[in-house]
Write a protein that holds these residues in place. Structure first.
Motif, PDB file in Angstrom:
ATOM      1  N   VAL A 126       0.856  -1.191   0.000  1.00  0.00           N
ATOM      2  CA  VAL A 126       0.000   0.000   0.000  1.00  0.00           C
ATOM      3  C   VAL A 126       0.886   1.233   0.000  1.00  0.00           C
ATOM      4  N   GLY A 127       0.681   2.101  -0.958  1.00  0.00           N
ATOM      5  CA  GLY A 127       1.481   3.319  -1.054  1.00  0.00           C
ATOM      6  C   GLY A 127       0.618   4.554  -1.016  1.00  0.00           C
ATOM      7  N   CYS A 128       1.209   5.650  -0.608  1.00  0.00           N
ATOM      8  CA  CYS A 128       0.521   6.939  -0.588  1.00  0.00           C
ATOM      9  C   CYS A 128       1.441   7.971  -1.232  1.00  0.00           C
ATOM     10  N   VAL A 129       0.952   8.666  -2.244  1.00  0.00           N
ATOM     11  CA  VAL A 129       1.710   9.711  -2.922  1.00  0.00           C
ATOM     12  C   VAL A 129       1.043  11.041  -2.632  1.00  0.00           C
ATOM     13  N   VAL A 130       1.788  11.944  -2.046  1.00  0.00           N
ATOM     14  CA  VAL A 130       1.256  13.261  -1.659  1.00  0.00           C
ATOM     15  C   VAL A 130       1.655  14.263  -2.735  1.00  0.00           C
ATOM     16  N   GLY A 131       0.668  14.734  -3.487  1.00  0.00           N
ATOM     17  CA  GLY A 131       0.922  15.588  -4.635  1.00  0.00           C
ATOM     18  C   GLY A 131       0.543  14.847  -5.901  1.00  0.00           C
ATOM     19  N   ALA A 132       0.418  15.578  -7.008  1.00  0.00           N
ATOM     20  CA  ALA A 132      -0.112  14.945  -8.216  1.00  0.00           C
ATOM     21  C   ALA A 132       0.579  15.393  -9.500  1.00  0.00           C
ATOM     22  N   VAL A 194       6.270  12.161  -0.482  1.00  0.00           N
ATOM     23  CA  VAL A 194       5.804  13.543  -0.511  1.00  0.00           C
ATOM     24  C   VAL A 194       6.471  14.253  -1.675  1.00  0.00           C
ATOM     25  N   THR A 195       5.671  14.698  -2.643  1.00  0.00           N
ATOM     26  CA  THR A 195       6.197  15.360  -3.833  1.00  0.00           C
ATOM     27  C   THR A 195       5.817  16.835  -3.896  1.00  0.00           C
ATOM     28  N   LEU A 196       5.183  17.343  -2.867  1.00  0.00           N
ATOM     29  CA  LEU A 196       4.778  18.756  -2.843  1.00  0.00           C
ATOM     30  C   LEU A 196       5.999  19.661  -2.739  1.00  0.00           C
ATOM     31  N   GLY A 198       8.163  22.958  -1.302  1.00  0.00           N
ATOM     32  CA  GLY A 198       8.486  23.271   0.089  1.00  0.00           C
ATOM     33  C   GLY A 198       7.371  23.838   0.950  1.00  0.00           C
ATOM     34  N   ASP A 199       6.789  24.973   0.566  1.00  0.00           N
ATOM     35  CA  ASP A 199       5.761  25.609   1.393  1.00  0.00           C
ATOM     36  C   ASP A 199       4.528  24.729   1.538  1.00  0.00           C
ATOM     37  N   ALA A 200       4.094  24.140   0.425  1.00  0.00           N
ATOM     38  CA  ALA A 200       2.917  23.270   0.464  1.00  0.00           C
ATOM     39  C   ALA A 200       3.181  22.032   1.305  1.00  0.00           C
ATOM     40  N   ALA A 201       4.388  21.487   1.196  1.00  0.00           N
ATOM     41  CA  ALA A 201       4.746  20.312   1.994  1.00  0.00           C
ATOM     42  C   ALA A 201       4.771  20.657   3.481  1.00  0.00           C
ATOM     43  N   GLY A 202       5.240  21.867   3.808  1.00  0.00           N
ATOM     44  CA  GLY A 202       5.251  22.302   5.204  1.00  0.00           C
ATOM     45  C   GLY A 202       3.849  22.429   5.770  1.00  0.00           C
ATOM     46  N   VAL A 223      10.747  14.254  -1.213  1.00  0.00           N
ATOM     47  CA  VAL A 223      11.665  14.458  -2.333  1.00  0.00           C
ATOM     48  C   VAL A 223      12.465  15.755  -2.212  1.00  0.00           C
ATOM     49  N   SER A 224      12.090  16.635  -1.287  1.00  0.00           N
ATOM     50  CA  SER A 224      12.911  17.821  -1.029  1.00  0.00           C
ATOM     51  C   SER A 224      14.200  17.398  -0.323  1.00  0.00           C
ATOM     52  N   TYR A 225      15.293  18.130  -0.572  1.00  0.00           N
ATOM     53  CA  TYR A 225      16.555  17.755   0.074  1.00  0.00           C
ATOM     54  C   TYR A 225      17.314  18.924   0.686  1.00  0.00           C
ATOM     55  N   HIS A 226      16.822  20.131   0.492  1.00  0.00           N
ATOM     56  CA  HIS A 226      17.503  21.270   1.117  1.00  0.00           C
ATOM     57  C   HIS A 226      16.496  22.373   1.391  1.00  0.00           C
ATOM     58  N   PRO A 227      16.372  22.844   2.633  1.00  0.00           N
ATOM     59  CA  PRO A 227      17.111  22.353   3.804  1.00  0.00           C
ATOM     60  C   PRO A 227      16.557  21.021   4.304  1.00  0.00           C
ATOM     61  N   TRP A 228      17.398  20.321   5.042  1.00  0.00           N
ATOM     62  CA  TRP A 228      17.027  19.015   5.583  1.00  0.00           C
ATOM     63  C   TRP A 228      17.368  18.958   7.061  1.00  0.00           C
ATOM     64  N   PRO A 229      16.508  18.359   7.892  1.00  0.00           N
ATOM     65  CA  PRO A 229      15.283  17.650   7.528  1.00  0.00           C
ATOM     66  C   PRO A 229      14.117  18.601   7.274  1.00  0.00           C
ATOM     67  N   THR A 230      13.188  18.171   6.456  1.00  0.00           N
ATOM     68  CA  THR A 230      11.972  18.931   6.214  1.00  0.00           C
ATOM     69  C   THR A 230      11.029  18.760   7.403  1.00  0.00           C
ATOM     70  N   GLN A 231       9.973  19.560   7.430  1.00  0.00           N
ATOM     71  CA  GLN A 231       8.996  19.443   8.523  1.00  0.00           C
ATOM     72  C   GLN A 231       8.364  18.054   8.544  1.00  0.00           C
ATOM     73  N   ALA A 232       8.063  17.528   7.345  1.00  0.00           N
ATOM     74  CA  ALA A 232       7.448  16.200   7.282  1.00  0.00           C
ATOM     75  C   ALA A 232       8.390  15.142   7.845  1.00  0.00           C
ATOM     76  N   ALA A 233       9.645  15.204   7.469  1.00  0.00           N
ATOM     77  CA  ALA A 233      10.624  14.213   7.942  1.00  0.00           C
ATOM     78  C   ALA A 233      10.848  14.329   9.442  1.00  0.00           C
ATOM     79  N   GLN A 234      10.871  15.562   9.937  1.00  0.00           N
ATOM     80  CA  GLN A 234      11.056  15.769  11.380  1.00  0.00           C
ATOM     81  C   GLN A 234       9.927  15.116  12.163  1.00  0.00           C
TER      82      GLN A 234
END
Length: 282
Positions: A126-132, A194-196, A198-202, A223-234
């Motif tokens: 089961v996978g979930c992709v955030v963004g389209a 998460v493919t959103l 930066g701002d939308a992902a936050g 998929v964001s890598y700078h700055p790291w960690p992102t809010q989602a990863a944290q």
């Protein structure tokens, strides 16, 4: 027969391109492999100028890395594309056969798979992709490679989710669209990508943090890598889940490009060291 005297050339193209880590990663690979006659550069290029530029390339060119907005523009200019690139509808790598025929490939899917596997995940039913967007389409293809049987595409509206849903249909993966605040879908997935931007992902991560108390079940790739960690990863890591960033994806898609362009196995760890050093200086 495609031949070249002297050195070989490769480049990354797109607009904007100044932020790209590709020259660092590919340059480190060439150095490690002893390819002293090879050069890899960044070329600022838009859709309008690309066809004429591409038509003028000589036999010294070994490969191209393409970013937006060129991943679709290039397809009509190619002799063939790989099955993965055909399914996703996007090419991020061009090489030439010995006869000079340009071939398109997509290494983003490979990069996503390797990034998820780095968290210890071997299968994702089961996978979930955030963004389209376009990256979401590659994410669906990557999940299919990892045995995904059902994917949830989180989008602002169902109308925006056409591209990843089309890929899911081609690959025989059951899919449904969910709103961005469907946090239950996120927590129950084996893999979340998460493919959103930066701002939308936050914003998405903030909503997740405020409304969910339980631990996530699977691995997260932002998929964001700078700055790291992102809010989602944290949040994901603090809640007890395994999280990985876009640098791991970028590294492995570049390593696959090196293999396709040079015919040599890529020195992934040397490329990692160079990329991390470059990111640390930003």
């Amino acid at each position: 027969m495609r031949t070249s005297e002297g050195g070989r050339r490769a480049a990354v193209l797109g607009s904007p391109i100044g932020h790209s880590l590709s020259p660092v990663l590919h340059g480190a690979a060439y150095e490690s492999l002893g390819l002293t006659g090879w050069a890899y550069t960044a070329v600022e290029m838009d859709e309008a100028g690309f066809p004429a530029w591409f038509a003028g390339l000589g036999p010294e060119w070994a490969g191209l890395s393409l970013t937006m907005p060129l991943k679709r523009v290039v397809i009509p200019l190619l002799a063939s594309v790989t099955p993965t690139a055909d399914v996703v509808g996007a090419v991020n790598t061009v090489t030439w056969t010995s006869e000079g025929a340009p071939v398109g490939a997509n290494t983003d899917v490979h990069g996503i798979v390797q990034a998820l596997r780095s968290t210890g995940l071997s299968k994702a039913p089961v996978g979930c992709v955030v963004g389209a967007g376009a990256t979401a389409a590659s994410a669906v293809a990557a999940l299919a490679e990892m045995g995904c049987e059902h994917v949830i595409v989180q989008a602002r509206t169902a109308a925006r989710a056409g591209l990843p849903l089309e890929v899911a249909e081609k690959l025989g993966v059951a899919a449904r669209v969910a709103p961005l605040d469907d946090h239950a879908a996120v927590l129950s997935a084996d893999a979340v990508i998460v493919t959103l931007p930066g701002d939308a992902a936050g914003t998405w991560a903030g909503g997740l943090r405020e409304s969910v108390a339980g631990p996530p079940a699977g691995s997260l790739l932002d998929v964001s890598y700078h700055p790291w960690p992102t809010q989602a990863a944290q949040w994901w890591s603090s809640a007890g889940g395994a999280a990985v960033g876009g640098f791991e994806m970028l590294l492995h898609q570049a390593a696959e490009q090196v293999r396709l362009m040079t015919g040599r196995s890529a020195p992934v760890e040397d490329m990692r060291v160079a990329g991390e050093k470059a990111l640390a200086s930003r």
